[in-house]
Design a protein around this motif. Sequence first.
Motif, PDB file in Angstrom:
ATOM      1  N   VAL A 103     -57.846   8.808 -15.462  1.00  0.00           N
ATOM      2  CA  VAL A 103     -58.713   9.885 -14.985  1.00  0.00           C
ATOM      3  C   VAL A 103     -60.138   9.346 -15.049  1.00  0.00           C
ATOM      4  N   ILE A 104     -60.867   9.463 -13.953  1.00  0.00           N
ATOM      5  CA  ILE A 104     -62.223   8.920 -13.883  1.00  0.00           C
ATOM      6  C   ILE A 104     -63.232  10.071 -13.895  1.00  0.00           C
ATOM      7  N   SER A 105     -64.119  10.048 -14.875  1.00  0.00           N
ATOM      8  CA  SER A 105     -65.202  11.033 -14.909  1.00  0.00           C
ATOM      9  C   SER A 105     -66.380  10.482 -14.112  1.00  0.00           C
ATOM     10  N   ILE A 106     -67.028  11.365 -13.357  1.00  0.00           N
ATOM     11  CA  ILE A 106     -68.175  10.979 -12.538  1.00  0.00           C
ATOM     12  C   ILE A 106     -69.281  12.004 -12.729  1.00  0.00           C
ATOM     13  N   GLY A 107     -70.499  11.524 -12.952  1.00  0.00           N
ATOM     14  CA  GLY A 107     -71.618  12.443 -13.101  1.00  0.00           C
ATOM     15  C   GLY A 107     -72.914  11.714 -13.371  1.00  0.00           C
ATOM     16  N   TYR A 108     -73.979  12.492 -13.497  1.00  0.00           N
ATOM     17  CA  TYR A 108     -75.278  11.934 -13.841  1.00  0.00           C
ATOM     18  C   TYR A 108     -75.390  11.828 -15.363  1.00  0.00           C
ATOM     19  N   ARG A 109     -76.063  10.790 -15.819  1.00  0.00           N
ATOM     20  CA  ARG A 109     -76.210  10.572 -17.247  1.00  0.00           C
ATOM     21  C   ARG A 109     -76.885  11.748 -17.916  1.00  0.00           C
ATOM     22  N   GLY A 110     -76.384  12.073 -19.104  1.00  0.00           N
ATOM     23  CA  GLY A 110     -76.975  13.134 -19.903  1.00  0.00           C
ATOM     24  C   GLY A 110     -77.524  12.582 -21.206  1.00  0.00           C
ATOM     25  N   ASN A 111     -78.008  13.472 -22.044  1.00  0.00           N
ATOM     26  CA  ASN A 111     -78.567  13.105 -23.340  1.00  0.00           C
ATOM     27  C   ASN A 111     -77.435  12.821 -24.318  1.00  0.00           C
TER      28      ASN A 111
END
Length: 204
Positions: free
Chosen positions: A165-173
């Motif tokens: 399962v691949i998670s995709i998103g913008y970097r968070g803190n």
Amino acid sequence: MSLSINPTQQLASEVEENRQSEYSINPLFLNRWSPRAYSEQKISDEELYKILEAATWAPSSFNDQPWRFFVAKTENQLKTFHEFLNPFNLTWAKSAPVLVLLASDKKRENGDPNGAHTFDAGAAWGHLSLQATLLGLSTHAIGGFDEEKARSLLNVPDDFDLHVVISIGYRGNKETLSEGLRDREKSSTRKPLKEVLFEGNINQ
């Protein structure tokens, strides 16, 4: 990774601290790593489909293109995916705005077994992760999930193998992560090339 840099031309500051290649390679390969902290920023369909399109241009045996992508991007779809992630991975992956289950068809179009399907799916994941980096997005391949439950919930045919399962998103803190994961929220180094290279046979 900061969007203020071009990932093909320079290293992100947090990458530069941990990664130096022995030989001159494009910074893109060093800028790609696997964070766990995601922001609340959504991914547009245009960005998502660019990433998946890049994956489909990976090389494959006999051009069979065995990769298959099961995508979760709505609230209900994501809740279903959360049901088959293991508890540890769910603690952080639940913040990702998109999850993709990577599968591959075990058979060729003529019905013969495709012995290269897993190898080819791995190539697709590589393309996917690099295109995401080019767009300023982060990805993380997750092996810890219940394959039988995923197959049942998503009605995946038995002819498909389920890989990650691949998670995709913008970097968070990273402060949003559990204490143990905060220390791991950095790019890792690699073994020297000489440790994984054999010129001729293994005894030479």
